[in-house]
Design an enzyme around this catalytic site. Sequence first.
Site, PDB file in Angstrom:
ATOM      1  CB  SER A 115      -0.914   0.019   1.232  1.00 52.02           C
ATOM      2  OG  SER A 115      -1.621   1.242   1.300  1.00 52.02           O
ATOM      3  CG  HIS A 116       0.616   4.569  -2.777  1.00 48.89           C
ATOM      4  ND1 HIS A 116       0.350   3.480  -3.570  1.00 48.89           N
ATOM      5  CD2 HIS A 116       1.254   5.460  -3.565  1.00 48.89           C
ATOM      6  CE1 HIS A 116       0.806   3.708  -4.786  1.00 48.89           C
ATOM      7  NE2 HIS A 116       1.357   4.897  -4.818  1.00 48.89           N
ATOM      8  CB  SER A 117      -1.340   4.521   3.522  1.00 42.51           C
ATOM      9  OG  SER A 117      -1.499   4.715   4.905  1.00 42.51           O
ATOM     10  CG  ASP A 119      -2.474   1.140  -2.221  1.00 36.56           C
ATOM     11  OD1 ASP A 119      -1.465   1.099  -2.959  1.00 36.56           O
ATOM     12  OD2 ASP A 119      -2.484   1.774  -1.151  1.00 36.56           O
ATOM     13  CB  SER A 134       4.149   3.985  -7.618  1.00 37.23           C
ATOM     14  OG  SER A 134       3.768   4.299  -6.304  1.00 37.23           O
TER      15      SER A 134
END
Length: 122
Positions: free
Chosen positions: A9-11, A66, A69
Amino acid sequence: MKYGIVIVSHSPKIAEGIKDLISQAAPHLSITYAGGTDEGEIGSSLEKIQSAFDENTGDEILAFYDLGSSKMNLEMYLEMTDKIVHKYDVAIVEGAYTAATLAEIDSPLETIENSLKPLKIK
């Protein structure tokens, strides 16, 4: 265990939260994650992805991501590894949860993948 789960995930908080959620339903699976950049910001890190796969003890890995990237770095990692990895373009929370609950009871891959089909979003 036959299957392990990797969350990308980006987060950092989302990745960790998904792991916490699905660990409740699948306590015997190896569940690892890569969240955010190397600096802990929103984004993606190939190094974190590699670490998540290195730490996972599943014989085959079910991978969920997600955004853009995260997918790009995950696919870059897949070109460099000889691990057996199944990447899914599905809603990350629902997909990971569905796969984990089925993998926990040793469902065959075909059953897991058929259950993920309605969750495809990309």
